[in-house]
Write an enzyme that holds these catalytic residues in place. Structure first.
Site, mmCIF file in Angstrom:
data_model
loop_
_atom_site.group_PDB
_atom_site.id
_atom_site.type_symbol
_atom_site.label_atom_id
_atom_site.label_comp_id
_atom_site.label_asym_id
_atom_site.label_seq_id
_atom_site.Cartn_x
_atom_site.Cartn_y
_atom_site.Cartn_z
ATOM 1 N N ASP A 131 0.849 -1.163 -0.027
ATOM 2 C CA ASP A 131 0.083 0.179 0.028
ATOM 3 C C ASP A 131 0.975 1.260 -0.080
ATOM 4 O OD1 ASP A 131 -2.187 1.493 0.363
ATOM 5 O OD2 ASP A 131 -2.548 1.063 2.470
ATOM 6 N N PHE A 154 -9.949 -0.689 0.481
ATOM 7 C CA PHE A 154 -9.447 -1.576 1.412
ATOM 8 C C PHE A 154 -9.977 -2.781 1.209
ATOM 9 C CE2 PHE A 154 -8.822 -3.798 5.516
ATOM 10 C CZ PHE A 154 -7.569 -2.922 5.753
ATOM 11 N N ARG A 158 -10.485 -13.065 6.924
ATOM 12 C CA ARG A 158 -9.444 -13.704 6.548
ATOM 13 C C ARG A 158 -9.930 -14.653 5.677
ATOM 14 N NH1 ARG A 158 -4.434 -11.464 8.364
ATOM 15 N NH2 ARG A 158 -4.415 -10.960 10.530
HETATM 16 P P1 IMP Z 1 2.019 -0.433 3.699
HETATM 17 O O1 IMP Z 1 2.702 -0.311 4.872
HETATM 18 O O2 IMP Z 1 1.065 0.746 3.804
HETATM 19 O O3 IMP Z 1 2.437 -0.679 2.328
HETATM 20 O O4 IMP Z 1 0.945 -1.552 4.059
HETATM 21 C C1 IMP Z 1 1.109 -3.144 3.904
HETATM 22 C C2 IMP Z 1 0.464 -3.700 4.980
HETATM 23 O O5 IMP Z 1 -0.711 -3.264 5.536
HETATM 24 C C3 IMP Z 1 0.048 -5.257 4.694
HETATM 25 O O6 IMP Z 1 1.184 -5.997 4.876
HETATM 26 C C4 IMP Z 1 -1.176 -5.486 4.999
HETATM 27 O O7 IMP Z 1 -1.062 -6.092 6.412
HETATM 28 C C5 IMP Z 1 -1.809 -3.947 5.656
HETATM 29 N N1 IMP Z 1 -2.861 -3.603 4.367
HETATM 30 C C6 IMP Z 1 -2.793 -2.706 3.376
HETATM 31 N N2 IMP Z 1 -3.875 -2.353 2.568
HETATM 32 C C7 IMP Z 1 -4.678 -3.278 3.076
HETATM 33 C C8 IMP Z 1 -5.855 -3.597 2.602
HETATM 34 O O8 IMP Z 1 -6.548 -3.048 1.601
HETATM 35 N N3 IMP Z 1 -6.464 -4.703 3.359
HETATM 36 C C9 IMP Z 1 -5.886 -5.303 4.308
HETATM 37 N N4 IMP Z 1 -4.729 -4.965 4.863
HETATM 38 C C10 IMP Z 1 -4.051 -4.041 4.210
#
Ligand code: IMP
Length: 182
Positions: free
Chosen positions: A106, A155, A168
Site C-alpha cells: 500500500d 480496502f 481472512r
Molecule cells: P503499507 O505499509 O502501507 O504498504 O501496508 C502494508 C500492510 O498493510 C500489509 O502488509 C497489510 O497487512 C496491510 N494492508 C494494507 N492495505 C490493506 C488492505 O486493503 N487490506 C488489508 N490489509 C491491508
C-alpha cells in the site's frame, strides 16, 4: 455472512488461482538449480503462500520456508506509519536466495522496512513477491519483483487479508464496505 454482504468481489478465487500458478511457474524458472528460502509475512500472506508454494516445481529439498510477522496497522484500516517486528525469522539467511512473500503493498512502508531489515542479514539475493499492489497509495519507492494484481485504492479483505483480524477466511479478495470499517 455472504461475500456480497461484506463488499464487492474484486478478484475471484478462480482468477487468484490462475495467477498464482503463473507466478509459481515464473519463480520455478528463475530459481532453477538454486536453493530458495521463502519467507512469508504473517498473517496476511499465509493463504497466498500456501497456494503458491505447492505450485512451485523446484526440488522439494531446495525450498525452505520461514516466516516473519510485523505490525503496522493495529486494529484499523489506516497504517500507523511505524513498523515493528512481532516475530523474527528463525533461520540463517546469510548467503542464501531469499524470496519474501507479502499479501499487499500500500504505502510501501512495511515492505521497505522488512527488505531493509533482511538485507542486513546478508542474503545472496533478496526478491519480493506481492499478491496485491495498491500502486496509487505509494509513499516510498520499493522495487517489486513479482506482482499478482494491481488493485484500486480500496480496502480489501479475504484470501488471508483482514480488517481488525476479521474476514481472512473468505475465498475471494473483496473490497470491504466502508460501513463495516471499525
Ligand atoms: P503499507 O505499509 O502501507 O504498504 O501496508 C502494508 C500492510 O498493510 C500489509 O502488509 C497489510 O497487512 C496491510 N494492508 C494494507 N492495505 C490493506 C488492505 O486493503 N487490506 C488489508 N490489509 C491491508
Amino acid at each position: 455472512m455472504l461475500e456480497t454482504n461484506i463488499g464487492k468481489i474484486l478478484i475471484h478465487e478462480e482468477v487468484l488461482r490462475k495467477r498464482i500458478i503463473e507466478l509459481a511457474k515464473q519463480i520455478s524458472v528463475d530459481y532453477k538449480d538454486k536453493d530458495l528460502v521463502l519467507i512469508v509475512v504473517l498473517e496476511g500472506a499465509m493463504i497466498f503462500f500456501a497456494d503458491l508454494v505447492r505450485e512451485i516445481t523446484l526440488p522439494p529439498q531446495s525450498v525452505l520456508v520461514n516466516s516473519i510477522a510485523v505490525s503496522s496497522y493495529g486494529m484499523g484500516t489506516k497504517t500507523s506509519g511505524t513498523v515493528k517486528i512481532k516475530k523474527d525469522i528463525d533461520t540463517d539467511i546469510k548467503g542464501r536466495n531469499v524470496l519474501l512473500l507479502e499479501d499487499i503493498i500500500d504505502t510501501g512502508l512495511t515492505l521497505k522496512f522488512i527488505i531493509e531489515y533482511l538485507k542486513e542479514k546478508k542474503p545472496a539475493s533478496l526478491r519480493n513477491c506481492v499478491l496485491l499492489n495498491k500502486a496509487e497509495r505509494r509513499e516510498v519507492e520499493v522495487d517489486l519483483d513479482y506482482v499478482g494484481f494491481k488493485i484500486p485504492n480500496e480496502f480489501v479483505v479475504g484470501y488471508g487479508l483482514d480488517c481488525a483480524e476479521k474476514y481472512r477466511r473468505l475465498r475471494h479478495v473483496v473490497a470491504l464496505k466502508p460501513e463495516l470499517y471499525p
